[in-house]
Design a protein around this motif. Structure first.
Motif: not given
Length: 238
Positions: A15, A43-44, A47-48, A76, A80, A164, A167
């Motif tokens: 990410s 990135c999203g 992160d998920t 993050d 984000f 987040t 995203a």
């Protein structure tokens, strides 16, 4: 070697790499906001699933857990917090370039008051947005122990808007902006208003229900659709 390098942190590192790449590409040349948005979507996606992968490891030490919390928030902030404002600056530069090469060159050589005020506004909004993201993430870190690892909120709710969420928020806007732009309507200025609204929601204390597993998968699907929609609209439909 310092740090932790096992599979539990791979997606968090990915990410950060995606965010850094997105920042550099978005700000390159006359600006590439849509490329930046594609990296924001990546990135999203990372992160998920990074937290799920980390929690899947049995017998994680406290040091590994603490390290995971810290690098997740640091990543993050870049992904984000910083990347969305860089996308916004890239959008501004792209709009300037699109007004025409000769007029663009003249404006850069002798910027008018409107250009100077607009740029100053974007810079101030961007700085405050990153600050709001930083405050939220730092506050999240110090409340992790109080909420048994959940951070801000309880097991069913967030307090405030998670960072987040950017995203999906900003790529969605850029898609709408592109569709309107090809029909002669430019709503780029709304991006910076959106930055202000989202920044306030980061630090505003209100309850927001956490998405269930099906909703998370649905959001991943939406993100994937947006990713390919951006790719098709900007790089194939020429």
């Amino acid at each position: 070697m310092l740090g932790i390098w096992d599979y539990t942190v791979v997606l968090t590192y990915c990410s950060l790499l995606s965010a850094t790449t997105g920042i550099l590409i978005a700000l390159n040349g006359h600006g590439h906001p849509y490329l930046g948005a594609m990296f924001l979507l990546l990135c999203g996606l990372c992160d998920t699933f990074d937290g799920r992968i980390a929690r899947a490891k049995k017998n994680r030490t406290q040091k590994e857990k603490d390290f995971g919390v810290q690098i997740d928030s640091l990543s993050d902030l870049v992904a984000f917090g910083v990347l969305p404002v860089c996308v916004g600056m890239a959008l501004y530069r792209r709009d300037l370039f699109n007004i025409g090469t000769m007029q663009h060159a003249a404006m850069l050589k002798n910027p008018g008051i409107l250009h100077q005020v607009s740029l100053a506004f974007i810079i101030v909004v961007s700085v405050l947005f990153v600050l709001a993201a930083l405050v939220r993430l730092a506050y999240f870190n110090i409340t992790v122990e109080e909420t048994q690892g959940e951070g801000l909120g309880d097991k069913k709710h967030y307090y405030g808007l998670p960072v987040t969420s950017t995203a999906l928020i900003f790529p969605t806007f850029l898609l709408a902006r592109h569709i309107l732009y090809i029909n002669g309507v430019n709503i780029s200025f709304v991006y910076y208003i959106l930055l202000i609204i989202v920044a306030i929601l980061f630090v505003l204390k209100f309850k927001l229900k956490k998405p269930g597993k099906m909703m998370i998968y649905f959001m991943v699907l939406i993100g994937a659709i947006e990713f390919f929609a951006v790719f098709i609209l900007k790089f194939l439909a020429r």
